[in-house]
Enzyme design. Structure first.
Site, PDB file in Angstrom:
ATOM      1  N   GLY A   1       0.920  -1.169   0.103  1.00 42.15           N
ATOM      2  CA  GLY A   1       0.010  -0.093   0.000  1.00 42.15           C
ATOM      3  C   GLY A   1       0.984   1.311  -0.084  1.00 42.15           C
TER       4      GLY A   1
ATOM      5  N   ASP B   1       4.112  -4.300  -7.570  1.00 41.64           N
ATOM      6  CA  ASP B   1       3.722  -3.198  -7.166  1.00 41.64           C
ATOM      7  C   ASP B   1       3.797  -1.791  -7.742  1.00 41.64           C
ATOM      8  OD1 ASP B   1       5.569  -4.373  -5.113  1.00 41.64           O
ATOM      9  OD2 ASP B   1       5.661  -2.263  -4.485  1.00 41.64           O
ATOM     10  N   ASN B   2       5.037  -1.908  -8.617  1.00 39.31           N
ATOM     11  CA  ASN B   2       5.515  -0.891  -9.221  1.00 39.31           C
ATOM     12  C   ASN B   2       5.295  -0.993 -10.760  1.00 39.31           C
ATOM     13  OD1 ASN B   2       6.730   0.056  -6.837  1.00 39.31           O
ATOM     14  ND2 ASN B   2       8.745  -0.941  -7.211  1.00 39.31           N
TER      15      ASN B   2
END
Length: 624
Positions: free
Chosen positions: A104, A291-292
């Site tokens: 997150g 997540d990137n």
């Protein structure tokens, strides 16, 4: 254009996706929600470092007449725009190949989104604005050096034509946090700094991993993996496709299977295009975790990135990536792997077999985009893909073997005239001499391959490799074997002189230029080729090969000045980044800067600083 106080955010993301409204303080698991409401944490004495007028206009915000003090207050998070609703995004991720569970926005706070006057939706967020439920024990802050790097890279890649999120502002402050830059036990106080980031959406592959079941390797799961939250994934897909893939939504909203298949195929295509552009401009991301990875195929989350100086396929810009997972040459493979992880989440609501048919097209998409761009950079016509791949491979191998500078070598190729033009032979000799000046010297080569561990330790590695490879693997075998290989190469070069190195390089480049490049130009542009075609070739090459890229040593120099309160160098890099292909503009910057030097040696140093390969002393720069 809107004034700051009249910006009208719609906040559609928070209306369409589930929100955790508790605002409970501290890191925690957030179940059943895509966002958590959170307030930015104020900083003391905020101060503007950089503003991108063009990026801010994406939100119809004109800050050209806005006082810096007002910009600093609103884009540090000290004041909140009237229609803004602040929140942090919940997502998960595979980090360095392993599922890490909930991650997150640990430093990022969403400010709002809106449709601009052109009908395009954009979102703005603050990075470094304080703690969120996803800060995982950290302070939620970013510092001046990392924020300058993020701002400049976001804008630089945009002007290079590479898909990217944008940066609107960079605001520093007198508030400080403690950071141990190299994890060496030497912490220092650094200024809290906030970057405003702009994109249509910051949803990423990891946004869809909040539904992941318990991972067999790490034992971690997504916070919304329970069946009672199964309705959220279809809602996320509807929001994403309707707003950011509207053509697919219009065509297929009544056929969910077809809609999701088309959506995934387009994500695969955009991701392949993105990484092809990175490879062609020599950009290394550094942390290609799921997540990137933007769901829109944008470059996102700039950390320890870097542009290639010397052409080295194994270059790893992240000092923390001991195994070289995210090295330059591995970026296409890793992006494809990340697409496979997204497939696994979408398979919860669509046919995995059909999704796989889209997934396996990644390589074809990549080859198409990569070869098209490389042909433009090299100034050659299209042939069979296999022939062009081999031609490009030989060129890159020659650059690698001679240690040639990636950016500058591509750039000077446009100086070579086709064999049927006047002074063609002179142009080849002149270009060859320029390229030889771009190659590493003997000392730089030795420095590159000098092992970072002692000779005694290397002997132990060799023994383990021969007797107990399993134990070596447990101890970090890939890195240690890499050190062993470096020693073998170092021994080959330990007696090398600059003269012998240049002679070897000249042989390599004579061979490639005359046996490969000139022969190819003869075939592609035979005698009688119209002048306008030849002119178009050179124009396309110069529009495809930048003169200026944001090299790490330039960034480091600018950051060191900025940390003393002098932002002049940061502004100069920003200006250069805006027109990276423009020879006349770069020359003007050179001239203006050189005039400020008191002697010729100073002028030469300036020239090398902005447009040449880094000096010996700059090879030690490490970004973690």
């Amino acid at each position: 254009m809107s004034l700051l106080h009249s910006v009208d955010f719609e906040n559609l993301a928070l209306k369409k996706l589930p929100v955790d409204a508790s605002k409970a303080v501290g890191s925690r698991r957030v179940e059943g929600a895509c966002f958590s409401l959170v307030d930015p944490t104020p900083v003391d004495k905020p101060e503007v470092v950089l503003v991108s007028q063009e990026a801010m206009k994406l939100l119809d915000i004109d800050v050209s007449d806005t006082p810096d003090e007002q910009i600093a207050q609103y884009f540090s998070g000290n004041k909140i725009l009237p229609t803004s609703q602040t929140a942090a995004h919940c997502y998960c991720g595979h980090q360095f190949g392993y599922f890490s569970g909930q991650l997150g926005d640990g430093t990022v706070i969403y400010l709002g989104d809106k449709v601009n006057k052109n009908g395009d939706r954009f979102e703005i967020q603050l990075k470094g604005a304080g703690k969120t439920p996803f800060s995982r024990g950290s302070d939620g802050r970013k510092v001046l050096r990392s924020s300058i790097r993020e701002f400049l890279a976001s804008e630089a890649l945009h002007y290079l034509g590479v898909p990217t999120t944008r940066a609107g502002t960079c605001v520093t402050s007198s508030s400080t946090v403690v950071r141990d830059i190299f994890y060496s036990g030497n912490p220092i106080h650094e200024k809290c700094t906030i970057v405003s980031r702009i994109a249509p959406t910051f949803l990423r592959f990891g946004s869809f991993e909040i539904f992941k079941d318990t991972d067999s390797e790490t034992g971690r799961d997504g916070p919304s993996c329970e069946d009672k939250y199964s309705h959220i994934l279809p809602a996320m897909l509807d929001y994403t496709i309707e707003n950011f893939y509207p053509d697919i939504w219009t065509e297929s909203q009544n056929d969910r299977e077809a809609m999701i298949q088309k959506f995934f195929l387009e994500v695969v295509r955009r991701t392949a295009y993105l990484v092809a552009q990175w490879q062609c401009v020599g950009f290394c991301h550094g942390v290609l975790n799921t997540d990137n990875m933007s769901i829109l195929g944008l470059t996102i989350d700039y950390g320890p990135y870097g542009f290639l100086d010397r052409c080295n396929p194994k270059h790893c810009c992240n000092g923390s990536d001991d195994g070289g997972r995210y090295a330059y040459e591995k970026q296409p493979e890793i992006c494809k792997w990340n697409c496979r992880k997204l497939l696994e989440m979408l398979a919860k609501v669509a046919s995995e077999e059909n999704l796989y048919k889209s997934f396996v097209q990644f390589d074809d998409f990549y080859d198409e985009f990569y070869l098209s761009k490389m042909r433009a950079k090299l100034g050659i016509e299209e042939r069979e893909a296999s022939e062009d791949k081999e031609f490009i491979k030989k060129f890159l191998r020659t650059m690698q073997q001679s240690g040639a500078d990636f950016t500058n070598t591509f750039r000077v190729l446009s100086l070579i005239k086709t064999p049927s033009e006047m002074n063609a032979e002179d142009s080849v000799e002149m270009t060859k001499d320029r390229i030889l000046d771009f190659c590493t010297n003997a000392d730089e080569l030795r420095k590159q391959y000098q092992p970072k561990i002692s000779h005694h330790e290397l002997e132990m590695v060799q023994t383990l490799a021969n007797t107990n490879p399993q134990l070596l693997s447990f101890m970090g075998g890939r890195k240690l074997l890499g050190e062993l290989r470096k020693m073998e190469i170092y021994d080959e070069y330990k007696d090398l002189t600059d003269d012998s190195k240049r002679a070897k390089d000249e042989h390599l480049w004579n061979s490639w230029l005359r046996d490969n490049y000139i022969e190819r130009l003869k075939q592609d542009f035979p005698s009688g080729t119209k002048p306008e075609i030849l002119e178009r070739r050179v124009k396309l090459m110069n529009e495809s090969n930048p003169k200026f890229v944001l090299r790490n040593h330039l960034l480091q120099s600018a950051i060191e000045k900025a940390e003393t309160g002098d932002y002049s160098e940061v502004h100069k890099l920003f200006e250069l980044s805006k027109r990276p292909f423009d020879e006349s503009y770069s020359n003007q910057i050179e001239e203006n800067t050189a005039q400020s030097c008191s002697d010729d040696s100073g002028s030469t140093a300036i020239l090398e600083k902005y447009f040449k390969r880094p000096a010996m002393k700059d090879l030690d720069i490490i970004v973690t």
